[in-house]
Scaffold this motif. Structure first.
Motif, PDB file in Angstrom:
ATOM      1  N   LEU A 221       0.833  -1.206   0.000  1.00 16.02           N
ATOM      2  CA  LEU A 221       0.000   0.000   0.000  1.00 16.02           C
ATOM      3  C   LEU A 221       0.866   1.255   0.000  1.00 16.02           C
ATOM      4  O   LEU A 221       2.000   1.243   0.500  1.00 16.02           O
ATOM      5  CB  LEU A 221      -0.888   0.025   1.248  1.00 16.02           C
TER       6      LEU A 221
ATOM      7  N   GLU B 299      -0.172   6.947   1.788  1.00 18.96           N
ATOM      8  CA  GLU B 299      -1.453   7.636   1.897  1.00 18.96           C
ATOM      9  C   GLU B 299      -2.588   6.669   2.241  1.00 18.96           C
ATOM     10  O   GLU B 299      -3.660   7.095   2.640  1.00 18.96           O
ATOM     11  CB  GLU B 299      -1.781   8.361   0.590  1.00 18.96           C
ATOM     12  N   GLU B 300      -2.362   5.380   2.042  1.00 22.53           N
ATOM     13  CA  GLU B 300      -3.420   4.400   2.298  1.00 22.53           C
ATOM     14  C   GLU B 300      -3.266   3.734   3.666  1.00 22.53           C
ATOM     15  O   GLU B 300      -3.992   2.804   3.985  1.00 22.53           O
ATOM     16  CB  GLU B 300      -3.415   3.329   1.203  1.00 22.53           C
TER      17      GLU B 300
ATOM     18  N   SER C 206      -4.218  -0.641   7.532  1.00 21.80           N
ATOM     19  CA  SER C 206      -4.713  -0.340   6.190  1.00 21.80           C
ATOM     20  C   SER C 206      -5.988   0.476   6.307  1.00 21.80           C
ATOM     21  O   SER C 206      -6.856   0.164   7.119  1.00 21.80           O
ATOM     22  CB  SER C 206      -4.984  -1.627   5.421  1.00 21.80           C
ATOM     23  N   GLU C 207      -6.079   1.535   5.498  1.00 25.26           N
ATOM     24  CA  GLU C 207      -7.268   2.373   5.522  1.00 25.26           C
ATOM     25  C   GLU C 207      -8.491   1.519   5.206  1.00 25.26           C
ATOM     26  O   GLU C 207      -9.543   1.668   5.773  1.00 25.26           O
ATOM     27  CB  GLU C 207      -7.093   3.467   4.474  1.00 25.26           C
ATOM     28  N   ARG C 208      -8.312   0.616   4.256  1.00 28.55           N
ATOM     29  CA  ARG C 208      -9.382  -0.291   3.881  1.00 28.55           C
ATOM     30  C   ARG C 208      -9.196  -1.589   4.657  1.00 28.55           C
ATOM     31  O   ARG C 208      -8.127  -2.194   4.596  1.00 28.55           O
ATOM     32  CB  ARG C 208      -9.257  -0.551   2.384  1.00 28.55           C
TER      33      ARG C 208
ATOM     34  N   ARG D 285       0.316  -2.838  -7.101  1.00 31.52           N
ATOM     35  CA  ARG D 285      -0.587  -3.576  -6.217  1.00 31.52           C
ATOM     36  C   ARG D 285      -0.634  -5.018  -6.700  1.00 31.52           C
ATOM     37  O   ARG D 285      -0.546  -5.282  -7.893  1.00 31.52           O
ATOM     38  CB  ARG D 285      -2.007  -2.999  -6.257  1.00 31.52           C
TER      39      ARG D 285
ATOM     40  N   TRP E  80      -5.951   4.429  -7.832  1.00 29.09           N
ATOM     41  CA  TRP E  80      -5.874   5.888  -8.013  1.00 29.09           C
ATOM     42  C   TRP E  80      -5.476   6.272  -9.429  1.00 29.09           C
ATOM     43  O   TRP E  80      -5.622   7.426  -9.819  1.00 29.09           O
ATOM     44  CB  TRP E  80      -4.857   6.498  -7.046  1.00 29.09           C
TER      45      TRP E  80
ATOM     46  N   LEU F 200      -4.896  12.054  -1.104  1.00 29.80           N
ATOM     47  CA  LEU F 200      -4.710  10.912  -1.999  1.00 29.80           C
ATOM     48  C   LEU F 200      -4.928  11.390  -3.430  1.00 29.80           C
ATOM     49  O   LEU F 200      -4.025  11.881  -4.086  1.00 29.80           O
ATOM     50  CB  LEU F 200      -5.689   9.804  -1.618  1.00 29.80           C
TER      51      LEU F 200
END
Ligand code: ANZ
Length: 966
Positions: A238, A241-242, A249-251, A527, A613, A665
């Motif tokens: 990641l 920013e994530e 992890s943001e997600r 990714r 992104w 982001l």
């Protein structure tokens, strides 16, 4: 008519009802689509058209495009879409050529996760979601130019995402030009010998691999082995920013670890300064600008070399003025000068074989040798996130490396530690520790019994002996002390002077220099996913990366059996990612002729995909010229819609509306790509979005039962001062997010069915100022429905369906009400204050209702025009019924007559010695001074005074002026 027809409906068959609204709305939506009403012409190319429209001033109005989620839209989603639509319609009616459209950001994790759960291919589910969302959006009457609506998953779109990647790969940042330039210009410098190769050999003597490695140090897109954020729970790496402030992890909220993996990066750091500088000219909310500034994090300071034998440790400090107080040093555990210690081969390692004489016991961590201590500590640090490592409150850990360095100004030998509070990714990965004046160093020094020296004189009376302190004295506003060496003294100077002096001293000796450091890191760009853009990169047998030629783009995602990501135990830092694309040997191993003269050769494809992104980094450009097969965008078209102009020095979209969550982001990445494309001459704009506006959120009540479980909001009842759920029991009520999981989602489809899209649009815009979050209240929607019913009734007879307006002149009061409304609504529209615009339209409409009798045609027409941007369907219908053949979409917005806008007047009596000599009509708000001047200038007053002087004037604005002559 249905069986449920009511008496009222029989009496008023032409009343504005949900059924009538549905009929009107569907008819006009079809009409607009058929006629291409919202198509904005380009100056050239396949979308060229209507020269008269192109000659108008342009407005490019954009939303942050949606992700087509399987749940479809709830009423919170279109808030921004409706707002930009109202604004775009207003701009069309005030003489602009308006580009307004909406695409779909459709690569990404949710589709992949859904695919894994259900076995549906991500493309299938994503396409189905897009179809559903398009239907929902169309129902709202949004005036989008559908020809320009792009989808990031379309190969014809991602061909250009890949093309931009190659532009970035094939360029470097030339500090002399302060811009990106093609990599060939760098190669030419190496060939000509005007730029030295790292080891000084001529370029021609370097092997292909060596050349590729050298160029990799410069390319703006490059593969590197630097430590990255590895998230085993998601199975992918990641970007910074994530990762949240807690190092997760943001997600999905999984732990994130530092791991050394070869990954693609974007050299966004080369643009740090320009990204910072160019913010100034953008019309963005201050809060977002501040977040970007902080994220970029510019620090001015110095690099200082501390000699260690033949080597040196370079530190970055923002407090070079405290150099005399540096009593020890700390390296990040990953620092290259001590790397290799654990392998025992000593490569690049300063670490000695044994502890130096007299090493303090707490420094060794109980290890027999420095190499053991270093190796053990490095292993321990690798399993922690940066945030855990940096936490101020936590106990400081570390070990001595057995190495001493020389403080260059005091000449003292200072011990060198490794500790995890120093990060490899910031500055130089090494610090000079000044425990007396830095909080973290103070805590570390206390724990490891290290000496402290006070070099900034405390101003709070604590004295200059740090042994007696409880914490560091960290201040910029004090005098330097204890800082005199053989040939320099900083004593008595303020911090700023001391910094300047020591920096000059270091520079003169070649052991330091002033420098600027940024917090911003390069953007990790790979990714381990299936559902993303494939990289247009192949590797030859020597492992050298080659760009695919443009003729091989798009490189399409292969159809695969197994697209699922490989995930791992979320806490297992020792795992390694596996890319779904790597499972397809047929696709991965290829023989290609890249057209570089090497002929057909075998290659392996890159098997990572781009982050979600990527597609949103440049979509504004594709809206401009969506079908161009030869170019990303035609330069004339780009210049027309986005080029720099008065007040917009970097160009960009005229209005971009979206949520504040994208502060660093999307908005940072898009700015970066825009600058690269600008530098390489592909676009004239150097910023994507000139004006940014963050809409608020639509919130909703969340109802929970006694167990804390959300119950369906639609099924609770309010009575006896409480809220109840039918299955029994009182429930609690709290304002929160709207969503399926909280069982409180309201869909636009429901509201459209009950009241029509125009009512929904009005309600969303009327709920409050656009940038403020607001609670949804279905029961309040009817208020706007009633407004539209009254508007309808002011024009159409509910019994006969006949238009009732008359050609008579409106009375004065009505003219005033009308022009005041026009004046106010015009200002509100231009400033995105749609809630107050609606209040003014309502007031005018109510005035007409109250006045009674048929409405004058000119007033009715102007009222319809005023509401047209907000409620376009009913406006189009009434406009047609009022006898117009053209669409209301391109009619002229009304212009207020200033004569009727000024406030009504009051009568002011002017007396001389108590006798009335004149009467003036003045504004109620007139000031005493203005009223006095007006009275003295009045001819009747001048005549009555007949040249006599004035002793006194008594003014009681706005009603009375009394003049006392001399
Ligand atoms: C000596 C010193 C004395 C410092 C003092 C501060 C106060 P900002 O402002 O965020 O840029 N530092 C430098 N590199 C570091 C790294 N890789 N990991 C952790 N800390 C690092 O912070 C710059 C300061 O943070 C630098 O200035 C350095 O400590 C520390 F009274 O140097 B200072």
């Amino acid at each position: 008519m249905s069986e449920t027809t009511t008496a009222a409906e029989v009496a008023a068959p032409h009343r504005y009802t949900a059924a009538l609204a549905a009929d009107i709305e569907a008819r006009w939506q079809d009409f607009w689509e058929e006629k291409g009403t919202y198509e904005a012409p380009n100056p050239t190319g396949d979308l060229a058209g209507d020269a008269e429209l192109v000659a108008r001033p342009k407005k490019f109005i954009m939303d942050m495009f949606p992700y087509p989620s399987g749940a479809g839209l709830h009423v919170g989603h279109p808030l921004g879409f409706i707002a930009t639509d109202v604004y775009a319609r207003y701009q069309r009616m005030t003489g602009h050529n308006v580009l307004h459209t909406l695409g779909f950001d459709a690569f990404g994790l949710p589709a992949e996760q859904y695919a894994v759960q259900t076995g549906t291919h991500p493309r299938v589910s994503t396409e189905a979601n897009i179809v559903n969302m398009r239907r929902q959006l169309r129902r709202l009457g949004l005036g989008h130019d559908q020809r320009r609506s792009v989808e990031t998953i379309d190969p014809a779109y991602y061909k250009w995402t890949q093309w931009i990647f190659l532009q970035i790969f094939n360029s470097w940042y030339d500090p002399e030009a302060d811009a990106a330039r093609p990599i060939d210009t760098l190669v030419a410098q190496f060939e000509a010998g005007t730029r030295q190769t790292p080891d000084g050999r001529p370029w021609s003597e370097l092997s292909a691999v060596e050349r590729a490695n050298v160029l990799g140090e410069y390319r703006l897109a490059y593969a590197s082995d630097a430590p990255v954020n590895w998230c085993p729970g998601l199975g992918t790496v990641l970007a910074n920013e994530e990762v949240t402030a807690d190092g997760r992890s943001e997600r999905g909220n999984y732990p994130v670890f530092k791991a050394k993996l070869r990954q693609w990066n974007m050299r966004i750091t080369a643009y740090a300064d320009r990204l910072l500088r160019d913010l100034d000219a953008l019309d963005w909310p201050d809060a977002i600008k501040l977040q970007q500034r902080n994220w970029i994090g510019r620090s001015e300071g110095a690099r200082v070399d501390f000699p260690v034998g033949d080597e040196k440790i370079t530190v970055f400090t923002t407090r070079q003025d405290t150099l005399f107080g540096a009593t020890y040093m700390v390296l990040a555990p990953e620092h290259p000068l001590i790397a290799g210690a654990e392998d025992g081969d000593g490569t690049g390692s300063l670490v000695p074989d044994a502890w130096p004489e007299g090493t303090h016991e707490v420094w060794t961590g109980g290890h027999a040798t420095p190499a053991d201590a270093v190796a053990a500590y490095r292993k321990q640090a690798a399993s922690k996130s940066d945030v855990e490592r940096q936490a101020e409150a936590k106990d400081k850990t570390g070990v001595f490396t057995g190495v001493h360095a020389t403080n260059p100004v005091s000449g003292e030998q200072v011990p060198v530690f490794i500790a995890d509070y120093v990060l490899m990714g910031y500055g130089t990965g090494a610090i000079m520790a000044v425990p007396a004046h830095d909080t973290r160093d103070f805590a570390f020094a206390r724990a490891f019994e290290l000496p402290m020296r006070c070099v900034v004189e405390p101003t709070d009376g604590r004295g200059t002996d740090p042994a007696a302190w409880d914490d560091a004295f960290a201040s910029y506003d004090a005098k330097i002390v204890n800082s005199s060496g053989a040939d320099i003294s900083l004593d008595g100077l303020g911090v700023t002077e001391a910094k300047a002096k020591i920096t000059e001293w270091l520079a003169a000796r070649g052991i330091g220099e002033g420098t600027v450091n940024y917090r911003l890191r390069d953007w990790l760009f790979s990714r381990q996913r299936y559902w993303g853009e494939p990289f247009p990169i192949v590797y030859d047998e020597a492992g050298v990366a080659h760009a695919l030629p443009e003729s091989m783009l798009p490189l399409e995602l292969p159809e695969v059996e197994d697209y699922s990501p490989r995930t791992f135990d979320a806490d297992d830092a020792d795992t390694q990612p596996e890319t779904p694309l790597s499972r397809n040997e047929d696709w991965v191993n290829v023989t290609l002729d890249l057209g570089d003269g090497a002929g057909p050769r075998s290659y392996r494809r890159e098997t990572n995909t781009m982050p979600n992104w990527a597609g949103s980094c440049w979509y504004e450009l594709r809206y401009l010229d969506p079908n161009n097969a030869d170019k990303l965008v035609d330069p004339d078209v780009e210049q027309y819609w986005m080029g720099p102009r008065e007040g917009q020095p970097h160009g960009g979209v005229d209005l971009y509306v979206g949520g504040a969550e994208h502060a660093v982001l999307h908005l940072l990445y898009a700015r970066f790509w825009s600058k690269v494309l600008h530098d390489l001459g592909h676009v004239s704009s150097a910023e994507p979005f000139h004006k940014l506006y963050n809409q608020g959120m639509i919130q909703a009540y969340v109802y929970r039962d006694s167990r804390g479980i959300a119950v369906p909001a639609a099924e609770v009842e309010e009575h006896d001062g409480g809220v109840f759920y039918y299955e029994g029991g009182k429930v609690s009520r709290l304002l929160g997010k709207m969503g399926k999981s909280l069982k409180n989602a309201v869909t636009p489809d429901e509201i459209c069915a009950e009241y029509g899209a125009d009512t929904l649009r009005l309600y969303e815009m009327a709920m409050g100022p656009l940038d403020v979050s607001r609670p949804w209240d279905t029961r309040a929607v009817v208020g706007q429905y009633r407004l539209l019913q009254r508007l309808w009734r002011n024009v159409v007879d509910e019994a006969t369906g006949e238009v009732t307006v008359v050609d008579a002149e409106p009375d004065d009061a009505t003219l005033r009400a009308l022009h005041k409304a026009i004046d106010g609504v015009t200002q509100d529209m231009a400033n995105l204050r749609f809630n107050t615009a609606i209040a003014k339209v309502t007031e005018l409409n109510n005035h007409l209702t109250k006045t009674g009798g048929p409405v004058s045609r000119t007033v009715a027409e102007q009222l319809v025009l005023l509401i047209a941007p907000l409620a376009p369907h009913i406006a189009e219908e009434l406009w047609r019924r009022l006898g117009h053949t053209g669409s209301v979409v391109h009619a002229d917005f009304p212009v207020a007559d200033p004569a009727y806008v000024v406030d009504e007047t009051v009568t002011c009596v002017v007396q001389i010695k108590g006798k009335v000599k004149a009467r003036l009509e003045v504004a109620p708000s007139i000031s005493d001074a203005d009223l006095e001047a007006a009275a003295l200038a009045e001819p009747a007053v001048v005549a009555a005074l007949n040249g006599a002087g004035i002793r006194k004037v008594i003014v009681r604005a706005p009603k009375l002026v009394n003049i006392v002559p001399a």
